[in-house]
Design a protein around this motif. Structure first.
Motif, PDB file in Angstrom:
ATOM      1  N   LEU A 111       2.694   6.576   1.806  1.00  0.00           N
ATOM      2  CA  LEU A 111       2.815   5.832   3.022  1.00  0.00           C
ATOM      3  C   LEU A 111       2.523   4.511   2.868  1.00  0.00           C
ATOM      4  CD1 LEU A 111       2.043   8.608   5.766  1.00  0.00           C
ATOM      5  CD2 LEU A 111       4.350   8.104   4.840  1.00  0.00           C
ATOM      6  N   ALA A 112       1.329   4.257   2.289  1.00  0.00           N
ATOM      7  CA  ALA A 112       0.671   2.741   2.020  1.00  0.00           C
ATOM      8  C   ALA A 112       1.755   1.927   1.119  1.00  0.00           C
ATOM      9  CB  ALA A 112      -0.461   2.912   1.723  1.00  0.00           C
ATOM     10  N   ALA A 113       2.305   2.606   0.104  1.00  0.00           N
ATOM     11  CA  ALA A 113       3.130   1.809  -0.961  1.00  0.00           C
ATOM     12  C   ALA A 113       4.336   1.554   0.004  1.00  0.00           C
ATOM     13  CB  ALA A 113       3.202   2.615  -2.028  1.00  0.00           C
ATOM     14  N   ILE A 114       4.790   2.461   0.671  1.00  0.00           N
ATOM     15  CA  ILE A 114       6.125   2.040   1.363  1.00  0.00           C
ATOM     16  C   ILE A 114       5.889   1.077   2.498  1.00  0.00           C
ATOM     17  CG2 ILE A 114       7.792   3.064   2.786  1.00  0.00           C
ATOM     18  CD1 ILE A 114       7.435   5.895   1.359  1.00  0.00           C
ATOM     19  N   THR A 115       4.765   1.264   3.042  1.00  0.00           N
ATOM     20  CA  THR A 115       4.700   0.308   4.141  1.00  0.00           C
ATOM     21  C   THR A 115       4.338  -1.233   3.513  1.00  0.00           C
ATOM     22  OG1 THR A 115       3.675   1.797   5.747  1.00  0.00           O
ATOM     23  CG2 THR A 115       2.972  -0.192   6.021  1.00  0.00           C
ATOM     24  N   THR A 116       3.525  -1.199   2.593  1.00  0.00           N
ATOM     25  CA  THR A 116       3.221  -2.607   2.073  1.00  0.00           C
ATOM     26  C   THR A 116       4.579  -2.957   1.397  1.00  0.00           C
ATOM     27  OG1 THR A 116       0.914  -1.616   1.539  1.00  0.00           O
ATOM     28  CG2 THR A 116       1.806  -3.652   0.211  1.00  0.00           C
ATOM     29  N   GLY A 117       5.100  -2.400   0.740  1.00  0.00           N
ATOM     30  CA  GLY A 117       6.286  -2.946   0.144  1.00  0.00           C
ATOM     31  C   GLY A 117       7.558  -3.104   1.236  1.00  0.00           C
ATOM     32  N   TRP A 118       7.613  -2.657   2.265  1.00  0.00           N
ATOM     33  CA  TRP A 118       8.440  -2.869   3.355  1.00  0.00           C
ATOM     34  C   TRP A 118       8.085  -4.173   3.950  1.00  0.00           C
ATOM     35  CZ3 TRP A 118       8.452  -3.290   8.718  1.00  0.00           C
ATOM     36  CH2 TRP A 118       9.630  -3.509   9.377  1.00  0.00           C
ATOM     37  N   LEU A 119       6.577  -4.213   4.334  1.00  0.00           N
ATOM     38  CA  LEU A 119       6.203  -5.715   4.909  1.00  0.00           C
ATOM     39  C   LEU A 119       6.228  -6.900   3.852  1.00  0.00           C
ATOM     40  CD1 LEU A 119       3.013  -4.304   6.677  1.00  0.00           C
ATOM     41  CD2 LEU A 119       5.248  -5.012   7.735  1.00  0.00           C
ATOM     42  N   ALA A 120       5.887  -6.466   2.524  1.00  0.00           N
ATOM     43  CA  ALA A 120       6.173  -7.531   1.670  1.00  0.00           C
ATOM     44  C   ALA A 120       7.540  -8.250   1.496  1.00  0.00           C
ATOM     45  CB  ALA A 120       5.778  -7.000   0.257  1.00  0.00           C
ATOM     46  N   GLU A 121       8.679  -7.174   1.626  1.00  0.00           N
ATOM     47  CA  GLU A 121      10.127  -7.573   1.599  1.00  0.00           C
ATOM     48  C   GLU A 121      10.495  -8.495   2.773  1.00  0.00           C
ATOM     49  OE1 GLU A 121      12.684  -4.318  -0.987  1.00  0.00           O
ATOM     50  OE2 GLU A 121      12.266  -4.282   1.407  1.00  0.00           O
ATOM     51  N   ARG A 122       9.529  -8.464   3.876  1.00  0.00           N
ATOM     52  CA  ARG A 122       9.832  -9.224   4.968  1.00  0.00           C
ATOM     53  C   ARG A 122       8.701 -10.419   5.176  1.00  0.00           C
ATOM     54  NH1 ARG A 122      11.828  -4.595   4.561  1.00  0.00           N
ATOM     55  NH2 ARG A 122      13.740  -3.844   5.763  1.00  0.00           N
ATOM     56  N   GLY A 123       8.205 -10.961   4.075  1.00  0.00           N
ATOM     57  CA  GLY A 123       7.408 -11.952   4.109  1.00  0.00           C
ATOM     58  C   GLY A 123       6.001 -11.740   4.462  1.00  0.00           C
ATOM     59  N   GLY A 124       5.750 -10.256   4.380  1.00  0.00           N
ATOM     60  CA  GLY A 124       4.296  -9.953   4.429  1.00  0.00           C
ATOM     61  C   GLY A 124       3.492 -10.385   3.337  1.00  0.00           C
ATOM     62  N   ASP A 125       3.827 -10.794   2.189  1.00  0.00           N
ATOM     63  CA  ASP A 125       3.016 -11.284   1.004  1.00  0.00           C
ATOM     64  C   ASP A 125       3.160 -12.770   0.905  1.00  0.00           C
ATOM     65  OD1 ASP A 125       6.053 -11.656   0.301  1.00  0.00           O
ATOM     66  OD2 ASP A 125       6.015 -10.712  -1.451  1.00  0.00           O
ATOM     67  N   ARG A 126       3.255 -13.504   1.845  1.00  0.00           N
ATOM     68  CA  ARG A 126       3.373 -15.019   2.178  1.00  0.00           C
ATOM     69  C   ARG A 126       1.934 -15.332   2.858  1.00  0.00           C
ATOM     70  NH1 ARG A 126       7.359 -15.374  -0.772  1.00  0.00           N
ATOM     71  NH2 ARG A 126       9.718 -14.927   0.081  1.00  0.00           N
ATOM     72  N   GLY A 127       1.062 -16.013   2.046  1.00  0.00           N
ATOM     73  CA  GLY A 127      -0.219 -16.469   2.603  1.00  0.00           C
ATOM     74  C   GLY A 127      -1.125 -15.438   2.679  1.00  0.00           C
ATOM     75  N   PRO A 128      -2.363 -15.988   2.683  1.00  0.00           N
ATOM     76  CA  PRO A 128      -3.491 -15.042   2.752  1.00  0.00           C
ATOM     77  C   PRO A 128      -3.729 -14.125   4.340  1.00  0.00           C
ATOM     78  CG  PRO A 128      -4.197 -16.779   2.208  1.00  0.00           C
ATOM     79  CD  PRO A 128      -2.836 -17.278   2.492  1.00  0.00           C
ATOM     80  N   PHE A 129      -3.341 -14.724   5.344  1.00  0.00           N
ATOM     81  CA  PHE A 129      -3.302 -14.146   6.568  1.00  0.00           C
ATOM     82  C   PHE A 129      -2.399 -12.894   6.641  1.00  0.00           C
ATOM     83  CE2 PHE A 129      -2.310 -13.741  10.917  1.00  0.00           C
ATOM     84  CZ  PHE A 129      -3.366 -13.217  11.459  1.00  0.00           C
ATOM     85  N   ARG A 130      -1.017 -13.217   6.122  1.00  0.00           N
ATOM     86  CA  ARG A 130       0.099 -12.219   6.262  1.00  0.00           C
ATOM     87  C   ARG A 130      -0.426 -11.101   5.200  1.00  0.00           C
ATOM     88  NH1 ARG A 130       5.969 -15.179   6.850  1.00  0.00           N
ATOM     89  NH2 ARG A 130       5.692 -15.819   8.686  1.00  0.00           N
ATOM     90  N   LEU A 131      -0.949 -11.628   4.170  1.00  0.00           N
ATOM     91  CA  LEU A 131      -1.260 -10.432   3.116  1.00  0.00           C
ATOM     92  C   LEU A 131      -2.300  -9.544   3.467  1.00  0.00           C
ATOM     93  CD1 LEU A 131      -1.278 -12.591  -0.207  1.00  0.00           C
ATOM     94  CD2 LEU A 131       0.012 -10.489   0.125  1.00  0.00           C
ATOM     95  N   ALA A 132      -3.315 -10.093   4.316  1.00  0.00           N
ATOM     96  CA  ALA A 132      -4.479  -9.410   4.917  1.00  0.00           C
ATOM     97  C   ALA A 132      -3.869  -8.312   5.790  1.00  0.00           C
ATOM     98  CB  ALA A 132      -5.621 -10.231   5.422  1.00  0.00           C
ATOM     99  N   LEU A 133      -2.993  -8.743   6.578  1.00  0.00           N
ATOM    100  CA  LEU A 133      -2.383  -7.932   7.577  1.00  0.00           C
ATOM    101  C   LEU A 133      -1.377  -7.003   6.883  1.00  0.00           C
ATOM    102  CD1 LEU A 133      -1.048 -10.249  10.678  1.00  0.00           C
ATOM    103  CD2 LEU A 133      -3.110  -8.720  10.509  1.00  0.00           C
ATOM    104  N   THR A 134      -0.890  -7.176   5.854  1.00  0.00           N
ATOM    105  CA  THR A 134       0.278  -6.097   4.939  1.00  0.00           C
ATOM    106  C   THR A 134      -0.849  -5.365   4.492  1.00  0.00           C
ATOM    107  OG1 THR A 134       1.826  -7.772   4.738  1.00  0.00           O
ATOM    108  CG2 THR A 134       1.523  -5.942   3.106  1.00  0.00           C
ATOM    109  N   GLY A 135      -1.766  -5.769   3.856  1.00  0.00           N
ATOM    110  CA  GLY A 135      -2.788  -4.831   3.445  1.00  0.00           C
ATOM    111  C   GLY A 135      -3.696  -3.816   4.228  1.00  0.00           C
ATOM    112  N   LEU A 136      -3.942  -4.184   5.248  1.00  0.00           N
ATOM    113  CA  LEU A 136      -4.484  -3.599   6.468  1.00  0.00           C
ATOM    114  C   LEU A 136      -3.431  -2.524   6.815  1.00  0.00           C
ATOM    115  CD1 LEU A 136      -7.336  -3.238   7.845  1.00  0.00           C
ATOM    116  CD2 LEU A 136      -6.342  -4.883   9.789  1.00  0.00           C
TER     117      LEU A 136
END
Length: 193
Positions: A111-136
């Protein structure tokens, strides 16, 4: 033609991939999950493995579909009796191990890999704050089924959070920070190419 330039991410760094590359990525990712399960890092209050970090990184780098296949392959190897999980074969193998106290957390890796991948595709891997929310979000996707399964096994009259969450919080904070740094540096290096 659009003037919009798509920013590179770890996921897009692999470019268009064929079946052979996808298979190699699945094999490499499941091997990395196994290695992360077997290496225990001394930490307080409990030793830690790096499976959470690797599951998050696979999600961010592979995207939700290939990440699901990768973690699914890892779980299938464990279900088939291969000693890929932490503490195996000493603590058991196969479906019996997966039905034990860590079974919910194992599902959580998927579930974590799917969630993280889904969020990353939608910009969750842009910048430290978004990355922290994606990882959390990915970490939460591990602990929710993990704690629910643990509570089902040991009974809700037991302090489930004391056994299944609080001892791991310091290590998860460190892994979250590592996730943010690794992905942020990785995407920054891709932007400079």
């Amino acid at each position: 033609m659009s003037d919009t330039i798509q920013q590179p991410t770890l996921r897009t760094a692999f470019g268009p991939r064929g079946l052979t590359m996808s298979i190699l990525m699945v094999v490499a990712g499941s091997a990395l999950m196994t290695l992360a399960a077997k290496v225990q890092v001394p930490f307080f209050p409990v030793p830690m493995t790096m499976q959470v970090l690797v599951a998050l990184l696979i999600g961010a780098a592979y995207g939700p579909r290939l990440a699901a296949v990768t973690i699914g392959a890892y779980l299938a190897q464990g279900a088939a009796g291969l000693p890929v999980f932490a503490g195996t074969p000493e603590k058991g193998i196969g479906l019996a191990y997966m039905a034990g106290p860590t079974g919910g957390y194992l599902l959580g890796f998927l579930l974590a890999a799917i969630t993280t991948g889904w969020l990353a595709e939608r910009g969750g891997d842009r910048g430290p704050f978004r990355l922290a929310l994606t990882g959390l979000s990915g970490i939460a996707a591990i602990y929710v089924p993990g704690l629910l399964w643990l509570g089902t096994l040991i009974g809700w009259d037991q302090p489930v959070l004391v056994y299944g969450l609080w001892p791991f919080v310091p290590a998860e904070i460190l892994k979250l920070a590592l996730f943010v740094v690794i992905v942020h540096l990785g995407t920054g290096a891709l932007r400079r190419r």
